[in-house]
Design an enzyme around this catalytic site. Sequence first.
Site, mmCIF file in Angstrom:
data_model
loop_
_atom_site.group_PDB
_atom_site.id
_atom_site.type_symbol
_atom_site.label_atom_id
_atom_site.label_comp_id
_atom_site.label_asym_id
_atom_site.label_seq_id
_atom_site.Cartn_x
_atom_site.Cartn_y
_atom_site.Cartn_z
ATOM 1 N N PRO A 2 0.543 -1.462 0.030
ATOM 2 C CA PRO A 2 0.082 -0.162 -0.026
ATOM 3 C C PRO A 2 0.547 1.077 0.149
ATOM 4 C CG PRO A 2 -0.799 -1.097 2.240
ATOM 5 C CD PRO A 2 0.529 -2.225 1.176
ATOM 6 N N GLU A 3 0.807 1.990 -1.015
ATOM 7 C CA GLU A 3 1.137 3.457 -1.228
ATOM 8 C C GLU A 3 0.347 4.710 0.158
ATOM 9 O OE1 GLU A 3 3.728 3.894 -4.789
ATOM 10 O OE2 GLU A 3 3.864 1.953 -4.989
ATOM 11 N N LYS A 69 2.919 7.256 4.894
ATOM 12 C CA LYS A 69 2.628 5.655 4.737
ATOM 13 C C LYS A 69 1.719 5.418 6.036
ATOM 14 C CE LYS A 69 5.013 4.686 0.877
ATOM 15 N NZ LYS A 69 6.221 3.658 0.358
ATOM 16 N N HIS A 111 -4.815 -14.893 8.865
ATOM 17 C CA HIS A 111 -3.793 -13.910 9.070
ATOM 18 C C HIS A 111 -4.649 -12.631 9.978
ATOM 19 C CE1 HIS A 111 -0.730 -16.366 7.165
ATOM 20 N NE2 HIS A 111 -1.579 -16.837 6.149
ATOM 21 N N ARG A 130 2.077 -11.217 4.836
ATOM 22 C CA ARG A 130 3.642 -11.417 5.446
ATOM 23 C C ARG A 130 4.230 -11.092 6.674
ATOM 24 N NH1 ARG A 130 5.975 -10.472 -0.124
ATOM 25 N NH2 ARG A 130 7.701 -11.192 0.483
ATOM 26 N N ARG A 280 14.530 -2.877 -6.360
ATOM 27 C CA ARG A 280 12.675 -2.838 -6.653
ATOM 28 C C ARG A 280 12.501 -2.744 -8.207
ATOM 29 N NH1 ARG A 280 8.829 -0.706 -2.756
ATOM 30 N NH2 ARG A 280 7.040 -2.480 -4.557
#
Length: 290
Positions: A2-3, A69, A111, A130, A280
């Site tokens: 998410p940005e 963020k 999760h 994650r 990236r």
Amino acid sequence: MPELPEVEGVVRALQPVVTGKVIRHVQVSNTICTSINEGKACIIKGMDPEMFSDALENMKIKEIKRRSKYIFFYLNKNNIDYVLVNHLGMTGAWFHVHSLNEITESKFQKHIHIVLTFEEDEFLVYADIRRFGEMRLLHSIEEFPPLLEIAPEPFSEEALTHFLAISNMPKYANKPVKEVIMDGHVIAGCGNIYATESLFRMKIHPSRKISRISEKRKTELFRTIVAILQESINVGGSSISDYRNINGEAGGMQNRLQMYGKKACPICHTNTKQMVISGRNSVYCPKCQR
Ligand SMILES: [Zn+2]
């Protein structure tokens, strides 16, 4: 990951439903507790899980804000202020539900890591597939210095001046433009997706050294980044991989992306190329971007 626009979407969705609510009970997953007991960092930072739960109980959520963020939950208990700072990492997501069964996607259901209970049938749930997300309970953001080093909000007046000044510093001169615009000290909240898109729209090669871009072009690039971030906020963010808003819904920006994740350039139809910049994957058009 998410940005800024995705985090803004989460904050806007959370504000009306949890502001003013009191956290009655906190449940932390066994995975978090076991990991931290084994000395491995897992989501809750700087505090053991039991202390975290005890501290949050009976706190009132006064306000929720986004900064870059990060999500800031401003809290109060017994007239003492606290701030819970949350970063969603790669796959963090919040769900506001009346029963945990309302989280229907099994990858999130499996999760669930933190459950805040407001009333018997009202929960705010943090799921993170994650587990790269972070929670820090502080008295003020000064206790976590990296937050003080973030560039101004891109929509604020001083952000452009800050960008031009910082990007002119000698330590950035030889760095690829993409690395510089993804650096949170230079621009707040521009990650891989929006950096890729803005460089494509500006026809700038991602590896071009920042010092080889004129002040005028840098100004245009900055305005392009801000426009794309705003466009994405307006359509609910990009649902690349595992981003969901608090109702489990996907955003609409992924349909508007022109270069991120593309195999061919939408303008000249040349096959896109990829290179790794600051760890990236960077997609670009070898013909349009110079
Ligand atoms: Zn092209």
